[in-house]
Every structure is written in structure tokens, then in C-alpha cells.
Design a protein around this motif. Structure first.
Motif, PDB file in Angstrom:
ATOM      1  N   TYR A  65      46.273  40.235  38.820  1.00 16.88           N
ATOM      2  CA  TYR A  65      44.842  40.055  39.047  1.00 16.88           C
ATOM      3  C   TYR A  65      44.061  40.347  37.776  1.00 16.88           C
ATOM      4  O   TYR A  65      43.143  39.617  37.396  1.00 16.88           O
ATOM      5  CB  TYR A  65      44.371  40.967  40.182  1.00 16.88           C
ATOM      6  CG  TYR A  65      43.049  40.551  40.766  1.00 16.88           C
ATOM      7  CD1 TYR A  65      42.986  39.668  41.839  1.00 16.88           C
ATOM      8  CD2 TYR A  65      41.855  41.020  40.235  1.00 16.88           C
ATOM      9  CE1 TYR A  65      41.769  39.269  42.366  1.00 16.88           C
ATOM     10  CE2 TYR A  65      40.640  40.626  40.755  1.00 16.88           C
ATOM     11  CZ  TYR A  65      40.602  39.755  41.822  1.00 16.88           C
ATOM     12  OH  TYR A  65      39.400  39.353  42.337  1.00 16.88           O
ATOM     13  N   GLU A  86      36.524  36.513  46.049  1.00 14.69           N
ATOM     14  CA  GLU A  86      37.405  37.537  46.632  1.00 14.69           C
ATOM     15  C   GLU A  86      37.745  38.630  45.616  1.00 14.69           C
ATOM     16  O   GLU A  86      38.891  39.070  45.503  1.00 14.69           O
ATOM     17  CB  GLU A  86      38.697  36.891  47.161  1.00 14.69           C
ATOM     18  CG  GLU A  86      38.494  35.918  48.289  1.00 14.69           C
ATOM     19  CD  GLU A  86      38.097  36.593  49.596  1.00 14.69           C
ATOM     20  OE1 GLU A  86      38.229  37.830  49.690  1.00 14.69           O
ATOM     21  OE2 GLU A  86      37.640  35.881  50.511  1.00 14.69           O
ATOM     22  N   TYR A  87      36.737  39.057  44.882  1.00 15.46           N
ATOM     23  CA  TYR A  87      36.970  40.035  43.822  1.00 15.46           C
ATOM     24  C   TYR A  87      37.550  41.333  44.386  1.00 15.46           C
ATOM     25  O   TYR A  87      36.966  41.945  45.273  1.00 15.46           O
ATOM     26  CB  TYR A  87      35.654  40.302  43.082  1.00 15.46           C
ATOM     27  CG  TYR A  87      35.773  41.329  41.991  1.00 15.46           C
ATOM     28  CD1 TYR A  87      36.535  41.079  40.860  1.00 15.46           C
ATOM     29  CD2 TYR A  87      35.129  42.558  42.096  1.00 15.46           C
ATOM     30  CE1 TYR A  87      36.654  42.016  39.852  1.00 15.46           C
ATOM     31  CE2 TYR A  87      35.238  43.509  41.093  1.00 15.46           C
ATOM     32  CZ  TYR A  87      36.011  43.231  39.978  1.00 15.46           C
ATOM     33  OH  TYR A  87      36.137  44.167  38.990  1.00 15.46           O
ATOM     34  N   THR A  88      38.703  41.722  43.876  1.00 16.21           N
ATOM     35  CA  THR A  88      39.483  42.949  44.195  1.00 16.21           C
ATOM     36  C   THR A  88      40.046  42.973  45.613  1.00 16.21           C
ATOM     37  O   THR A  88      40.535  44.002  46.054  1.00 16.21           O
ATOM     38  CB  THR A  88      38.668  44.238  43.952  1.00 16.21           C
ATOM     39  OG1 THR A  88      37.689  44.429  44.973  1.00 16.21           O
ATOM     40  CG2 THR A  88      38.033  44.256  42.577  1.00 16.21           C
ATOM     41  N   SER A  89      40.029  41.855  46.324  1.00 19.80           N
ATOM     42  CA  SER A  89      40.522  41.877  47.707  1.00 19.80           C
ATOM     43  C   SER A  89      42.032  42.050  47.813  1.00 19.80           C
ATOM     44  O   SER A  89      42.541  42.458  48.856  1.00 19.80           O
ATOM     45  CB  SER A  89      40.106  40.589  48.435  1.00 19.80           C
ATOM     46  OG  SER A  89      38.712  40.561  48.641  1.00 19.80           O
ATOM     47  N   VAL A  90      42.773  41.731  46.739  1.00 21.60           N
ATOM     48  CA  VAL A  90      44.236  41.763  46.825  1.00 21.60           C
ATOM     49  C   VAL A  90      44.838  42.930  46.057  1.00 21.60           C
ATOM     50  O   VAL A  90      46.044  42.983  45.871  1.00 21.60           O
ATOM     51  CB  VAL A  90      44.846  40.443  46.295  1.00 21.60           C
ATOM     52  CG1 VAL A  90      44.383  39.270  47.131  1.00 21.60           C
ATOM     53  CG2 VAL A  90      44.505  40.219  44.828  1.00 21.60           C
ATOM     54  N   ARG A  93      42.763  50.011  45.959  1.00 25.73           N
ATOM     55  CA  ARG A  93      41.367  50.377  45.704  1.00 25.73           C
ATOM     56  C   ARG A  93      41.202  51.191  44.425  1.00 25.73           C
ATOM     57  O   ARG A  93      40.140  51.138  43.794  1.00 25.73           O
ATOM     58  CB  ARG A  93      40.784  51.153  46.888  1.00 25.73           C
ATOM     59  CG  ARG A  93      40.799  50.408  48.225  1.00 25.73           C
ATOM     60  CD  ARG A  93      40.502  48.936  48.113  1.00 25.73           C
ATOM     61  NE  ARG A  93      39.186  48.655  47.528  1.00 25.73           N
ATOM     62  CZ  ARG A  93      38.848  47.487  47.003  1.00 25.73           C
ATOM     63  NH1 ARG A  93      39.713  46.493  46.955  1.00 25.73           N
ATOM     64  NH2 ARG A  93      37.642  47.310  46.509  1.00 25.73           N
ATOM     65  N   ALA A  96      41.073  48.565  41.897  1.00 30.10           N
ATOM     66  CA  ALA A  96      39.777  47.886  41.967  1.00 30.10           C
ATOM     67  C   ALA A  96      38.702  48.659  41.210  1.00 30.10           C
ATOM     68  O   ALA A  96      37.900  48.081  40.474  1.00 30.10           O
ATOM     69  CB  ALA A  96      39.373  47.717  43.437  1.00 30.10           C
ATOM     70  N   THR A 118      32.415  39.553  46.680  1.00 29.24           N
ATOM     71  CA  THR A 118      33.314  40.567  47.224  1.00 29.24           C
ATOM     72  C   THR A 118      32.783  41.077  48.554  1.00 29.24           C
ATOM     73  O   THR A 118      31.580  41.017  48.822  1.00 29.24           O
ATOM     74  CB  THR A 118      33.460  41.744  46.241  1.00 29.24           C
ATOM     75  OG1 THR A 118      34.392  42.690  46.765  1.00 29.24           O
ATOM     76  CG2 THR A 118      32.123  42.445  46.009  1.00 29.24           C
ATOM     77  N   CYS A 119      33.688  41.587  49.369  1.00 32.46           N
ATOM     78  CA  CYS A 119      33.287  42.232  50.619  1.00 32.46           C
ATOM     79  C   CYS A 119      33.441  43.749  50.523  1.00 32.46           C
ATOM     80  O   CYS A 119      33.298  44.454  51.513  1.00 32.46           O
ATOM     81  CB  CYS A 119      34.113  41.697  51.791  1.00 32.46           C
ATOM     82  SG  CYS A 119      35.894  41.939  51.609  1.00 32.46           S
ATOM     83  N   HIS A 120      33.732  44.253  49.335  1.00 33.02           N
ATOM     84  CA  HIS A 120      33.986  45.683  49.145  1.00 33.02           C
ATOM     85  C   HIS A 120      32.785  46.366  48.499  1.00 33.02           C
ATOM     86  O   HIS A 120      32.283  45.930  47.464  1.00 33.02           O
ATOM     87  CB  HIS A 120      35.224  45.879  48.263  1.00 33.02           C
ATOM     88  CG  HIS A 120      36.472  45.320  48.869  1.00 33.02           C
ATOM     89  ND1 HIS A 120      37.170  45.961  49.868  1.00 33.02           N
ATOM     90  CD2 HIS A 120      37.143  44.162  48.627  1.00 33.02           C
ATOM     91  CE1 HIS A 120      38.218  45.239  50.210  1.00 33.02           C
ATOM     92  NE2 HIS A 120      38.220  44.143  49.473  1.00 33.02           N
TER      93      HIS A 120
END
Length: 275
Positions: A65, A86-90, A93, A96, A118-120
Motif C-alpha cells: 500500500y 479507500e485510503y488505509t482500508s486494507v 491501523r 495507517a 476514507t471511512c476511517h
């Protein structure tokens, strides 16, 4: 959907980077000089030489990534915008947060432009984006650059040379460690994150002189600047006890830091190729 809409309304943007797995990672950055490529990878939190010489397809998810993000940045021209979905989703943490901290410094220092989806929420204080467009708040636009990175509080312990087994494969030069080395391990939130070892300079050289012989930060925690801080910390302990302390590195980002730091003084051989 939002990123596609934005991309379609900008004349220039960049696509998903591609890697040739028949080459080592660093050779995929053939649009840059080797020095610039190593600086970019180090700045994005990929500071391990063993990682640079492996093919992309054998890297961990977190390493892949970061490598993809670095290549996207390297391929972006001054008038282009980097779009990342999808930033940092995979990734883990901790990865990330480390990557976000490293990314924001590189983007700001090099005047790049990037839009991330992102969703984070756990990365905001590490990423410090100029603007946050939050759909959970009805699409409100907020400033993010006022955010401040949470402090990283490390614990340090004296340890035995056996601890080196956990870190040795990430060292750029050798997996060997002198059995008489004085060893320290650093932890964060009860996780081992870094290792530092020292040795006295050989007798007949400088009196009461100590050198750093191994410094390794585990890949998931590269990008926080931990390597610099723990080196300063251990050196400070020895200096306060009346020793002089020496260290050397081939990592370009670490070298730039040492050259700029007021805590360190370069030796006459600094920056010279030793045959």
C-alpha cells in the motif's frame, strides 16, 4: 463516486500505478534517480533497504500500500492531482497512522496535491488534511490542518541480544549482532516497535567513546520518526554519563535529519564513500 466526479471535472489526474514484479521495488521508480526514489520511499514510511530490494508482489499488504502510494506521488506532475480511494482500508491501523503522518509531511514539503477518500476517522490527527468533507455531517466542509498529532509515548527497557531475533531481518546491512552489545527495546502500547544496540569503540581509538551499532524500527511503525528519536535518546544517556557517542547511517532520510540536527556534529568523513 465523489472521486470519479472530481476526476472527470479536472483536466489532469493520475491513474492506479503498476509494478513490474520481475524487478525489485526500487527499480520500479525508474522515473526518478535512485537517491530521489529512496528519499520518497523513506518519506512515506518505507525506510527499510531489504524492502527496497524485494519485488512488489512479495511485500506485505502494508508495504504494498505504501509502495503504491509512493509511486502515485512519483508519477504526479506539478499540475496533476493524486486521487486515492479507500485510503488505509486494507492496512493495520498502526500502519495507517504512521503512513498518514509520513504522507502529510511529504505532500507539504514537496507541494503535491492529493485527495483521499476514507471511512476511517482515526487517521485525521495524523494526516492533518487541509480540508475534510464529511458526509456523516451532511457534507460539511471543515478545516483539518489545525489538528495536532497525538503524542507517542515509548517505553524503553534494557534487553538481551536474544531480542535481536525479532528485528534482525529488517536491518539494511547484516543480521549479525556482536554478543557484547548493549541492547535496548522500545515499546508503544505494549507492542515492541524498535531496537537499538551500542558498542564501545575499539581500544586504542577514542577514550570513553560509544557507537550505535544497530537501529531498527519495525515496518508497521516506520513513518513516525521513531528511529531519530530513539537514537537521540540513547545518545543522550551516554553523553550525560561522560561518553562521546557516534553513529552512522546509509538511510538517506535519516542522513538528512542528522545533517540538519543541532544535536549532532558531522565527522570529517561524513558523506564520503568509504572503500
Amino acid at each position: 463516486t465523489i472521486l470519479k466526479h472530481l476526476a472527470n471535472n479536472f483536466c489532469k489526474c493520475i491513474s492506479q500505478p503498476q509494478f513490474d514484479s520481475n524487478k525489485c521495488l526500487i527499480s520500479n521508480f525508474d522515473n526518478m534517480t535512485p537517491k530521489d526514489a529512496t528519499m520518497l520511499l523513506s518519506s512515506i514510511g518505507l525506510a527499510s533497504v531489504p524492502t527496497w530490494i524485494r519485488p512488489y508482489n512479495v511485500l506485505s499488504n502494508g508495504e504494498q500500500y505504501r509502495a503504491s502510494l509512493a509511486k502515485s506521488i512519483s508519477e504526479a506532475k506539478d499540475d496533476e492531482i493524486i486521487f486515492i480511494d479507500e485510503y488505509t482500508s486494507v492496512v493495520d491501523r498502526n500502519v495507517a497512522k504512521a503512513m498518514s503522518n509520513a504522507l502529510q509531511k511529504y505532500i507539504r514539503n514537496n507541494n503535491k496535491r492529493i485527495i483521499l477518500a476514507t471511512c476511517h476517522y482515526d487517521i485525521f490527527e495524523w494526516l492533518r488534511p487541509d480540508w475534510i468533507y464529511d458526509l456523516n455531517k451532511g457534507g460539511v466542509l471543515e478545516r483539518g490542518d489545525y489538528l495536532r498529532r497525538p503524542p507517542i509515548e515509548l517505553q524503553v527497557y534494557r534487553t538481551t541480544t536474544d531480542t535481536w531475533q525479532r528485528f534482525k531481518k529488517y536491518h539494511y546491512m547484516t543480521q549479525e549482532l556482536n554478543s557484547s552489545a548493549t541492547c535496548f527495546v522500545f515499546t508503544w502500547q505494549d507492542k515492541a516497535v524498535a531496537f537499538h544496540a551500542t558498542l564501545p569503540l575499539p581500544s586504542g581509538t577514542l577514550k570513553n567513546a560509544i557507537r550505535g551499532t544497530r537501529t531498527v524500527v519495525l515496518p508497521d511503525f516506520q513513518g513516525f520518526g521513531i528511529g531519530q528519536k530513539i537514537t537521540n535518546f540513547i545518545a543522550g544517556i551516554y553523553v550525560n554519563n561522560g561518553n562521546s557517542y557516534y553513529t552512522k547511517t546509509v538511510n538517506p532520510a535519516f542522513g538528512v535529519y542528522m545533517d540538519k540536527s543541532q544535536l549532532w556534529k558531522a565527522t570529517p568523513r561524513n558523506g564520503k564513500v568509504m572503500l
